[in-house]
Design a protein around this motif. Structure first.
Motif, PDB file in Angstrom:
ATOM      1  N   GLY A   1       0.804  -1.216   0.000  1.00 35.56           N
ATOM      2  CA  GLY A   1       0.000   0.000   0.000  1.00 35.56           C
ATOM      3  C   GLY A   1       0.837   1.265   0.000  1.00 35.56           C
ATOM      4  O   GLY A   1       2.062   1.240  -0.165  1.00 35.56           O
ATOM      5  N   GLU A   2       0.179   2.383   0.225  1.00 38.03           N
ATOM      6  CA  GLU A   2       0.833   3.689   0.230  1.00 38.03           C
ATOM      7  C   GLU A   2       1.456   3.971   1.599  1.00 38.03           C
ATOM      8  O   GLU A   2       0.989   3.499   2.630  1.00 38.03           O
ATOM      9  N   ASN A   3       2.526   4.749   1.571  1.00 35.83           N
ATOM     10  CA  ASN A   3       3.204   5.222   2.788  1.00 35.83           C
ATOM     11  C   ASN A   3       3.672   4.066   3.680  1.00 35.83           C
ATOM     12  O   ASN A   3       3.565   4.113   4.911  1.00 35.83           O
ATOM     13  N   VAL A   4       4.185   3.028   3.067  1.00 35.01           N
ATOM     14  CA  VAL A   4       4.714   1.886   3.816  1.00 35.01           C
ATOM     15  C   VAL A   4       6.225   2.031   3.939  1.00 35.01           C
ATOM     16  O   VAL A   4       6.920   2.257   2.948  1.00 35.01           O
ATOM     17  N   ILE A   5       6.725   1.912   5.165  1.00 37.66           N
ATOM     18  CA  ILE A   5       8.164   1.974   5.427  1.00 37.66           C
ATOM     19  C   ILE A   5       8.679   0.558   5.616  1.00 37.66           C
ATOM     20  O   ILE A   5       8.156  -0.196   6.442  1.00 37.66           O
ATOM     21  N   ILE A   6       9.703   0.190   4.861  1.00 34.46           N
ATOM     22  CA  ILE A   6      10.256  -1.159   4.909  1.00 34.46           C
ATOM     23  C   ILE A   6      11.728  -1.085   5.284  1.00 34.46           C
ATOM     24  O   ILE A   6      12.511  -0.373   4.652  1.00 34.46           O
ATOM     25  N   GLY A   7      12.125  -1.837   6.318  1.00 32.62           N
ATOM     26  CA  GLY A   7      13.497  -1.824   6.806  1.00 32.62           C
ATOM     27  C   GLY A   7      14.439  -2.640   5.937  1.00 32.62           C
ATOM     28  O   GLY A   7      14.071  -3.155   4.870  1.00 32.62           O
ATOM     29  N   ASN A   8      15.663  -2.779   6.409  1.00 33.29           N
ATOM     30  CA  ASN A   8      16.684  -3.531   5.683  1.00 33.29           C
ATOM     31  C   ASN A   8      16.493  -5.037   5.841  1.00 33.29           C
ATOM     32  O   ASN A   8      16.026  -5.515   6.875  1.00 33.29           O
TER      33      ASN A   8
ATOM     34  N   VAL B   1       1.684 -11.671  -0.937  1.00 33.04           N
ATOM     35  CA  VAL B   1       1.476 -10.942   0.314  1.00 33.04           C
ATOM     36  C   VAL B   1       0.750  -9.633   0.014  1.00 33.04           C
ATOM     37  O   VAL B   1       1.007  -8.980  -1.000  1.00 33.04           O
ATOM     38  N   GLN B   2      -0.154  -9.261   0.906  1.00 31.28           N
ATOM     39  CA  GLN B   2      -0.860  -7.981   0.791  1.00 31.28           C
ATOM     40  C   GLN B   2      -0.582  -7.150   2.042  1.00 31.28           C
ATOM     41  O   GLN B   2      -0.818  -7.613   3.159  1.00 31.28           O
ATOM     42  N   ILE B   3      -0.076  -5.946   1.838  1.00 34.73           N
ATOM     43  CA  ILE B   3       0.206  -5.031   2.942  1.00 34.73           C
ATOM     44  C   ILE B   3      -0.550  -3.736   2.688  1.00 34.73           C
ATOM     45  O   ILE B   3      -0.463  -3.150   1.605  1.00 34.73           O
ATOM     46  N   GLY B   4      -1.321  -3.281   3.678  1.00 30.98           N
ATOM     47  CA  GLY B   4      -2.135  -2.080   3.526  1.00 30.98           C
ATOM     48  C   GLY B   4      -1.337  -0.798   3.610  1.00 30.98           C
ATOM     49  O   GLY B   4      -0.102  -0.794   3.557  1.00 30.98           O
ATOM     50  N   ASP B   5      -2.039   0.297   3.779  1.00 30.44           N
ATOM     51  CA  ASP B   5      -1.430   1.626   3.814  1.00 30.44           C
ATOM     52  C   ASP B   5      -0.839   1.930   5.198  1.00 30.44           C
ATOM     53  O   ASP B   5      -1.283   1.411   6.224  1.00 30.44           O
TER      54      ASP B   5
ATOM     55  N   ASN C   1      -2.140   0.555   8.779  1.00 30.64           N
ATOM     56  CA  ASN C   1      -1.626   1.104  10.041  1.00 30.64           C
ATOM     57  C   ASN C   1      -1.091   0.026  10.984  1.00 30.64           C
ATOM     58  O   ASN C   1      -1.268   0.089  12.198  1.00 30.64           O
ATOM     59  N   VAL C   2      -0.429  -0.960  10.411  1.00 35.24           N
ATOM     60  CA  VAL C   2       0.167  -2.044  11.186  1.00 35.24           C
ATOM     61  C   VAL C   2       1.664  -1.794  11.337  1.00 35.24           C
ATOM     62  O   VAL C   2       2.337  -1.407  10.383  1.00 35.24           O
TER      63      VAL C   2
ATOM     64  N   SER D   1      -4.955  -7.793  11.159  1.00 34.81           N
ATOM     65  CA  SER D   1      -5.937  -6.749  10.854  1.00 34.81           C
ATOM     66  C   SER D   1      -5.406  -5.348  11.143  1.00 34.81           C
ATOM     67  O   SER D   1      -4.314  -5.163  11.691  1.00 34.81           O
ATOM     68  N   ASP D   2      -6.203  -4.351  10.779  1.00 34.32           N
ATOM     69  CA  ASP D   2      -5.814  -2.940  10.894  1.00 34.32           C
ATOM     70  C   ASP D   2      -5.371  -2.585  12.312  1.00 34.32           C
ATOM     71  O   ASP D   2      -5.947  -3.038  13.308  1.00 34.32           O
TER      72      ASP D   2
END
Length: 246
Positions: A11-18, A26-30, A49-50, A82-83
């Motif tokens: 999704g949008e505005n997702v921060i992913i680490g190293n 896989v599905q990841i929300g905003d 928002n997880v 879930s959210d």
């Protein structure tokens, strides 16, 4: 640096680490935050928002030893988070799990396959929830609680640090035990004090209270406090402490 499958949906505005691994479908929300060294296995569904902290694994497949009581079964569903959930560092959540909204699973906890956890529940540090368990809404399981397989914890239950539950009256001897596996049941509003032990199949009825350090060998009646080894009736739960009066 990370590895994300082309078939994953982010999704949008997702921060992913190293050093994160996100597998197929896989599905990841905003607005999610994925920490360093996180592994998210195939098909996992993560809401909006997880937050998932470092070194956590989501959607792990179970291992079976040759003498496991749990035999090969049909393919498990993907894990669902879930959210609004907060998942701590070093957590392992197996496939076949469904985690409700706004639930916190603290550092180093393990949630085995075929487990459901409701909304707004707190799973404390180092808690172990074995397979085929159901945890309700607005529960609190504190540090180092052990919930054995085939247990049911209903809404608004409170389980203090170090509580141990069991499901095998035969202590791993005799084939007869396979017919009788049964975890514990904590009904709505039930409470268990620190370091208590609950024997297989026992029921803590609504608003029942097990005192710290007790060993529960019989069902606990609604609205009563039991204490000791073996646990016996001590007194009624004060009216102002009943769930209906909160």
């Amino acid at each position: 640096m990370f590895c994300i499958s082309d078939s994953a949906t982010i999704g949008e505005n997702v921060i992913i680490g190293n050093f994160v691994v996100i597998e197929d479908d896989v599905q990841i929300g905003d607005n999610c935050i994925i920490g360093h060294n996180v592994v998210i296995h195939k098909g996992t569904k993560i809401g909006n928002n997880v937050r998932i902290d470092d070194n956590t694994v989501i959607g792990k497949k179970p291992m079976r030893s040759v003498n496991s009581i749990f035999k090969d079964e049909k393919e498990l569903e993907a894990a669902t988070i879930s959210d609004g959930c907060l998942i701590g560092a070093g957590v392992i959540i197996y496939c076949g799990c469904k985690i409700g909204k706004d639930t916190l699973i603290a550092d180093l906890s393990t949630v085995r396959e075929n487990v459901t956890i409701g909304n707004k529940t707190i799973i404390g540090r180092g808690v172990a929830i074995e397979n085929f368990c159901s945890i309700g809404n607005s529960c609190k399981l504190e540090t180092n609680v052990y919930i054995t397989a085939y247990s049911t914890i209903e809404d608004n239950a409170f389980i203090a640090p170090g509580v141990v539950t069991s499901n095998d009256n035969f202590a791993s001897r005799s084939k007869e035990r396979f017919k009788h596996f049964k975890g514990v049941t904590v009904k709505k509003g039930g409470r268990i004090g620190a370091q208590a032990t609950i024997l297989p199949g026992k029921i803590i009825n609504e608003d029942g209270f097990v005192a710290a350090g007790s060993v529960v060998t019989k069902d606990v009646n609604s609205g009563t406090i039991v204490a000791g080894n073996p646990a016996k009736y001590f007194k009624d739960v004060p009216k102002e402490q009943l769930l209906e009066n909160q």
